[in-house]
Design a protein around this motif. Sequence first.
Motif, PDB file in Angstrom:
ATOM      1  N   ILE A 225     103.206  34.273  67.099  1.00  0.00           N
ATOM      2  CA  ILE A 225     102.302  35.236  67.744  1.00  0.00           C
ATOM      3  C   ILE A 225     101.238  35.698  66.755  1.00  0.00           C
ATOM      4  CG2 ILE A 225     102.168  37.593  68.648  1.00  0.00           C
ATOM      5  CD1 ILE A 225     104.862  37.077  70.007  1.00  0.00           C
ATOM      6  N   ILE A 226     101.661  36.055  65.552  1.00  0.00           N
ATOM      7  CA  ILE A 226     100.716  36.520  64.534  1.00  0.00           C
ATOM      8  C   ILE A 226      99.671  35.444  64.249  1.00  0.00           C
ATOM      9  CG2 ILE A 226     100.507  37.202  62.105  1.00  0.00           C
ATOM     10  CD1 ILE A 226     103.341  38.397  62.349  1.00  0.00           C
ATOM     11  N   ILE A 232      96.469  35.569  61.020  1.00  0.00           N
ATOM     12  CA  ILE A 232      96.468  34.679  59.857  1.00  0.00           C
ATOM     13  C   ILE A 232      95.379  33.644  60.116  1.00  0.00           C
ATOM     14  CG2 ILE A 232      97.777  33.067  58.428  1.00  0.00           C
ATOM     15  CD1 ILE A 232     100.345  34.363  59.503  1.00  0.00           C
ATOM     16  N   SER A 233      94.342  33.657  59.312  1.00  0.00           N
ATOM     17  CA  SER A 233      93.204  32.773  59.561  1.00  0.00           C
ATOM     18  C   SER A 233      93.511  31.350  59.108  1.00  0.00           C
ATOM     19  CB  SER A 233      91.967  33.285  58.822  1.00  0.00           C
ATOM     20  OG  SER A 233      92.037  32.960  57.441  1.00  0.00           O
ATOM     21  N   ASP A 234      92.613  30.439  59.428  1.00  0.00           N
ATOM     22  CA  ASP A 234      92.761  29.053  58.992  1.00  0.00           C
ATOM     23  C   ASP A 234      92.741  28.927  57.468  1.00  0.00           C
ATOM     24  OD1 ASP A 234      92.889  28.289  61.624  1.00  0.00           O
ATOM     25  OD2 ASP A 234      90.775  27.741  61.772  1.00  0.00           O
ATOM     26  N   LYS A 235      92.161  29.926  56.805  1.00  0.00           N
ATOM     27  CA  LYS A 235      92.120  29.940  55.342  1.00  0.00           C
ATOM     28  C   LYS A 235      93.275  30.757  54.743  1.00  0.00           C
ATOM     29  CE  LYS A 235      87.081  29.435  55.123  1.00  0.00           C
ATOM     30  NZ  LYS A 235      85.803  30.042  54.638  1.00  0.00           N
ATOM     31  N   ASP A 240      94.364  42.799  59.437  1.00  0.00           N
ATOM     32  CA  ASP A 240      95.183  43.982  59.704  1.00  0.00           C
ATOM     33  C   ASP A 240      95.683  44.079  61.137  1.00  0.00           C
ATOM     34  OD1 ASP A 240      96.133  46.543  58.380  1.00  0.00           O
ATOM     35  OD2 ASP A 240      95.198  47.335  60.195  1.00  0.00           O
ATOM     36  N   GLY A 241      94.894  43.640  62.135  1.00  0.00           N
ATOM     37  CA  GLY A 241      95.353  43.746  63.512  1.00  0.00           C
ATOM     38  C   GLY A 241      94.206  43.798  64.498  1.00  0.00           C
ATOM     39  N   ALA A 242      94.522  44.109  65.752  1.00  0.00           N
ATOM     40  CA  ALA A 242      93.527  44.204  66.819  1.00  0.00           C
ATOM     41  C   ALA A 242      94.098  45.055  67.943  1.00  0.00           C
ATOM     42  CB  ALA A 242      93.140  42.814  67.330  1.00  0.00           C
ATOM     43  N   HIS A 243      93.223  45.435  68.878  1.00  0.00           N
ATOM     44  CA  HIS A 243      93.598  46.349  69.958  1.00  0.00           C
ATOM     45  C   HIS A 243      93.802  45.620  71.283  1.00  0.00           C
ATOM     46  CE1 HIS A 243      91.603  49.096  67.062  1.00  0.00           C
ATOM     47  NE2 HIS A 243      92.425  50.009  67.547  1.00  0.00           N
ATOM     48  N   LEU A 244      94.579  46.258  72.128  1.00  0.00           N
ATOM     49  CA  LEU A 244      94.669  45.827  73.517  1.00  0.00           C
ATOM     50  C   LEU A 244      93.339  46.129  74.216  1.00  0.00           C
ATOM     51  CD1 LEU A 244      98.243  47.146  74.358  1.00  0.00           C
ATOM     52  CD2 LEU A 244      97.566  44.785  73.894  1.00  0.00           C
ATOM     53  N   PRO A 245      92.984  45.376  75.281  1.00  0.00           N
ATOM     54  CA  PRO A 245      93.921  44.559  76.065  1.00  0.00           C
ATOM     55  C   PRO A 245      94.100  43.118  75.601  1.00  0.00           C
ATOM     56  CG  PRO A 245      91.815  44.670  77.171  1.00  0.00           C
ATOM     57  CD  PRO A 245      91.685  45.557  75.972  1.00  0.00           C
ATOM     58  N   ASP A 246      93.183  42.587  74.760  1.00  0.00           N
ATOM     59  CA  ASP A 246      93.269  41.153  74.496  1.00  0.00           C
ATOM     60  C   ASP A 246      93.359  40.791  73.011  1.00  0.00           C
ATOM     61  OD1 ASP A 246      90.716  41.800  73.742  1.00  0.00           O
ATOM     62  OD2 ASP A 246      89.711  40.620  75.288  1.00  0.00           O
ATOM     63  N   CYS A 247      93.391  41.788  72.125  1.00  0.00           N
ATOM     64  CA  CYS A 247      93.569  41.553  70.684  1.00  0.00           C
ATOM     65  C   CYS A 247      92.516  40.617  70.103  1.00  0.00           C
ATOM     66  CB  CYS A 247      94.966  40.985  70.402  1.00  0.00           C
ATOM     67  SG  CYS A 247      96.318  42.081  70.841  1.00  0.00           S
TER      68      CYS A 247
END
Length: 456
Positions: A225-226, A232-235, A240-247
């Motif tokens: 999920i993370i 976790i980027s391709d690099k 730190d995170g993101a918000h709902l509804p879609d992150c």
Amino acid sequence: MVKFSTPLLAVLGLAADRAYAALDVDLDDPASIKKAAALVAEDLLTFYHGDEPGMVPGILPGPPPDGDYYWWQGGAMWGALLDYRHHTGDKTFDDLITQALLWQVGPNEDFMPPNWTASMGNDDQAFWALSAMLATEIGYTDPPPDQAQWLSLAQAVFHEQTHEDRRVPSGRCKWGLRWQVYPSNNGYNYINTIANACYFNIGARLARYTDNSTYADLATKTWDIIKDLGYISDKWEVYDGAHLPDCTDLNKAQFSYNSAMLLQGAAFLYNYTDGSQVWEDRINSLVDRMLQTFFPDNIAYEPSCEGTKCNADMLSFKGYTARWMGSTMQLAPFTQTKIMPVLKASTQAAVKQCTGGDNGRFCGFHWNTGVFDNSVGAGQQMNVLGSLISLLSPSVAPPLTNSTGGTSVGNVNAGSDEPLVPTFAPITGGDKAGAGILTALIIAVSLSGFAWMSTD
């Protein structure tokens, strides 16, 4: 008050003989590292008052504005001291540690004391569980039989955080663990890395300790999920995170403890899976990026706040990062050639600036200047303590399991199954009629009382 052992008093005497010189340590000598760590630990506990009359055991002063520290940092500090004990053999602080951890257990034996509801995050609860898990893995003295046990406490937190009440029910962020536990708390709609990384970490460790693949499956699901959300980027940058509804509104701030929490969990799964290539590749990728991002010039640095201002939480991240990188060297020995030289250089820079306070050895936060910056606190002391003991990690006993000497008693049913938000039956017509009658009676009684009070 803290009672110091004879060996520690001898160390303090040596410090006095040096006329309050800066923290002095030979990083090539384990005995010297242990002596310096003892001094740093002693100075760390000057910020703790929970063992004093009228104070609350377990917590550092706070939360703001009553003090600098939120509840979780108390749990983090006891984890640092448990690691210190394991790496040095010094049992000076055992009574303090046991009292502190058990005091904050809560009525359901799950590290959910009601007085911290207003700021209870899943990550906050998890940091106390991480300390209980560490106590389990190092064979720390078990509590009395009538008290909550270290393993069952870690299980309780993990089980509760697996519950759908803590999770996003649908959409792109489905099954993501929320930052905050309660809907009334600011941040309930934030799906952040640290909460999910803590869950991943505890699951990986429970899998290894109990040899139960269900924990590993849930940990792996969380990793996926993370990664799928782009945290976790391709690099291999960890955001730190993101918000709902879609992150999708990624907060791209990078903090070392997010990466380190994932790294240590990956190392536990690497060890649990007998050297899985998948986890080895993930460990290598995380380590390479972490060394580039958080150790410029081989000195620990927090890029998302150190150039501006770090809050009390952020001021403690370097120590966790060092400790968990040290643990990674134990569980995934192939990392040692990359990690150890950097941790050693960083620790050298750290102790060089520990020249503050009345005793001349308190530590600051900015290690890349070589000069004490007058920034003192529990986090700053935990940072240097974690860095010192991380250098001992490859030579100390690896984490126990229940088949290699672990004694802590678990409970597969640990954790409350009660909903966080109480539900109520639908209001019926009879309820409304009863409420109306009750309201009329209250009004009549009140008017009678007012009339009686108005008579002479």
